[in-house]
Design an enzyme around this catalytic site. Structure first.
Site, PDB file in Angstrom:
ATOM      1  N   ARG A  13      54.660  90.999  35.462  1.00 38.69           N
ATOM      2  CA  ARG A  13      53.922  90.336  36.595  1.00 38.69           C
ATOM      3  C   ARG A  13      53.933  88.863  36.621  1.00 38.69           C
ATOM      4  NH1 ARG A  13      47.288  90.405  35.496  1.00 38.69           N
ATOM      5  NH2 ARG A  13      47.571  90.423  33.175  1.00 38.69           N
ATOM      6  N   SER A  40      45.750  88.346  39.190  1.00 35.70           N
ATOM      7  CA  SER A  40      46.424  89.219  38.685  1.00 35.70           C
ATOM      8  C   SER A  40      47.832  89.385  38.978  1.00 35.70           C
ATOM      9  CB  SER A  40      45.549  90.424  39.156  1.00 35.70           C
ATOM     10  OG  SER A  40      44.252  90.343  38.725  1.00 35.70           O
ATOM     11  N   GLU A  61      43.931  95.119  52.781  1.00 31.87           N
ATOM     12  CA  GLU A  61      45.369  95.466  52.342  1.00 31.87           C
ATOM     13  C   GLU A  61      46.174  95.746  53.572  1.00 31.87           C
ATOM     14  OE1 GLU A  61      43.103  95.768  48.588  1.00 31.87           O
ATOM     15  OE2 GLU A  61      43.059  96.355  50.703  1.00 31.87           O
ATOM     16  N   PHE A  86      46.915  99.807  45.748  1.00 27.50           N
ATOM     17  CA  PHE A  86      46.809  99.305  47.104  1.00 27.50           C
ATOM     18  C   PHE A  86      47.772  98.946  47.939  1.00 27.50           C
ATOM     19  CE2 PHE A  86      43.112  97.725  44.015  1.00 27.50           C
ATOM     20  CZ  PHE A  86      42.617  99.228  44.073  1.00 27.50           C
ATOM     21  N   ASP A 120      41.756  99.822  33.341  1.00 25.54           N
ATOM     22  CA  ASP A 120      41.118  99.916  34.797  1.00 25.54           C
ATOM     23  C   ASP A 120      40.851 101.373  35.270  1.00 25.54           C
ATOM     24  OD1 ASP A 120      41.180  97.250  34.808  1.00 25.54           O
ATOM     25  OD2 ASP A 120      42.601  97.045  36.348  1.00 25.54           O
TER      26      ASP A 120
END
Length: 317
Positions: A13, A40, A61, A86, A120
């Site tokens: 990321r 994030s 979203e 998402f 998570d």
């Protein structure tokens, strides 16, 4: 056999964030949208330097995808950012109708894919997103293996006209591809040469495939490793050329075996060169909470599983 060196673990990321930062400086058409996950997605630098081209949408979203589609009409190149779960499942209708069907130049950038967002838990993990996105006509699907490749892919997709799904992850993983690599959409990378088995891997499993190939070499088994960073369009020619030589294949991915890379490769083989295939992937299951290492071990997404699959598929030839 050719070997690769881990120059230091980095999260993919952050590769996306670095690529987006560079695009901010070099391409004024690039705009970024985020669904309340700036940190994030590593979009902080882009926001700080180009506030007029950054849109904080909040936890909305579907609205983000609609806004991105609209921005393309004015010639902008929107990059959307949120978790893979998402980015796809939650907004599939908006992607299908407003982006894919309408052929809008939206870059859907998805972090925390697969199992390796770990703690998570299953509700935030997604193991079916590649299947969802590759089924959409005209959608390019990219799943990168390390920091350098993710940065290169992020930069490359800005020059590609059409909808793109760029998938990457949360954890720090080995960074081993060249820093100055040229990223070619739809072009597989042959990392090692081999004659006994082809190992076709994507994303975090590419490094595991290289580790497996080293261990197999010590056992006298010659493994050819191919990095498939672009799952759609798939490099059929590279796959068929390798399997014609080795006679069997193992596919490895951090995704459900249904709908992912393995099924795409199986289709290519069925039409062009039928050969035994083994699948390293999750087996029609959701994930659970745990560290990335624990989950990859439990679900068999590691070099040890690839080694076993290679030995099994060779015996099937």
């Amino acid at each position: 056999m050719k070997t690769y060196t881990n120059t230091g673990n980095k999260d993919t990321r952050s590769g996306f964030g670095a690529g987006l930062t560079e695009l901010g400086k070099t391409n004024e058409k690039v705009v970024a949208l985020c669904a309340d996950l700036i940190g994030s997605l590593k979009m902080d630098d882009f926001k700080a330097n180009h506030p007029e081209r950054f849109f904080q949408v909040g936890i909305a979203e579907a609205n983000m995808i609609g806004m991105a589609a609209g921005l393309t009409i004015g010639g902008k190149i929107p990059f959307t950012g949120t978790f893979a779960n998402f980015s796809t499942g939650r907004v599939y209708d908006q992607i299908r109708q407003s982006v894919a069907y309408s052929d809008k130049n939206v870059k859907i950038c998805a972090s925390h894919a697969g199992l390796t967002l770990g703690e998570d838990g299953a509700t935030h993990q997604i193991l079916e997103d590649i299947g969802l996105m590759k089924m959409l006509p005209g959608m390019t699907v990219i799943n990168t293996c390390d920091y350098n490749q993710t940065k290169a892919a992020t930069i490359a997709i800005a020059d590609h006209h059409g909808p793109v799904y760029l998938r990457f992850g949360r954890p720090s993983v080995p960074n081993f591809t060249p820093e100055d690599q040229k990223f070619e959409i739809g072009k597989a990378l042959q990392l090692t040469e081999g004659t006994d088995v082809t190992i076709i891997a994507t994303g975090h499993l590419v490094w595991e495939a290289l580790e497996a190939a080293k261990a197999l070499h010590e056992k006298g088994i010659s493994a050819e490793v191919i990095d498939i960073h672009t799952i759609k369009p798939l490099d059929d020619e590279a796959i068929l050329k390798s399997v014609a030589k080795t006679g069997c294949v193992v596919t490895a991915e951090e995704h459900n075996y249904m709908g992912g890379l393995g099924e795409s490769v199986a289709r290519v083989l069925a039409l062009g060169h039928p050969a035994p295939q083994e699948f390293i992937a999750t087996q029609d299951t959701f994930g659970e909470s745990g560290t990335p290492a624990q989950l990859m071990e439990k679900y068999g997404l590691n070099s040890a599983s690839i080694i076993k699959a290679a030995e099994k598929v060779i015996a099937r030839k």
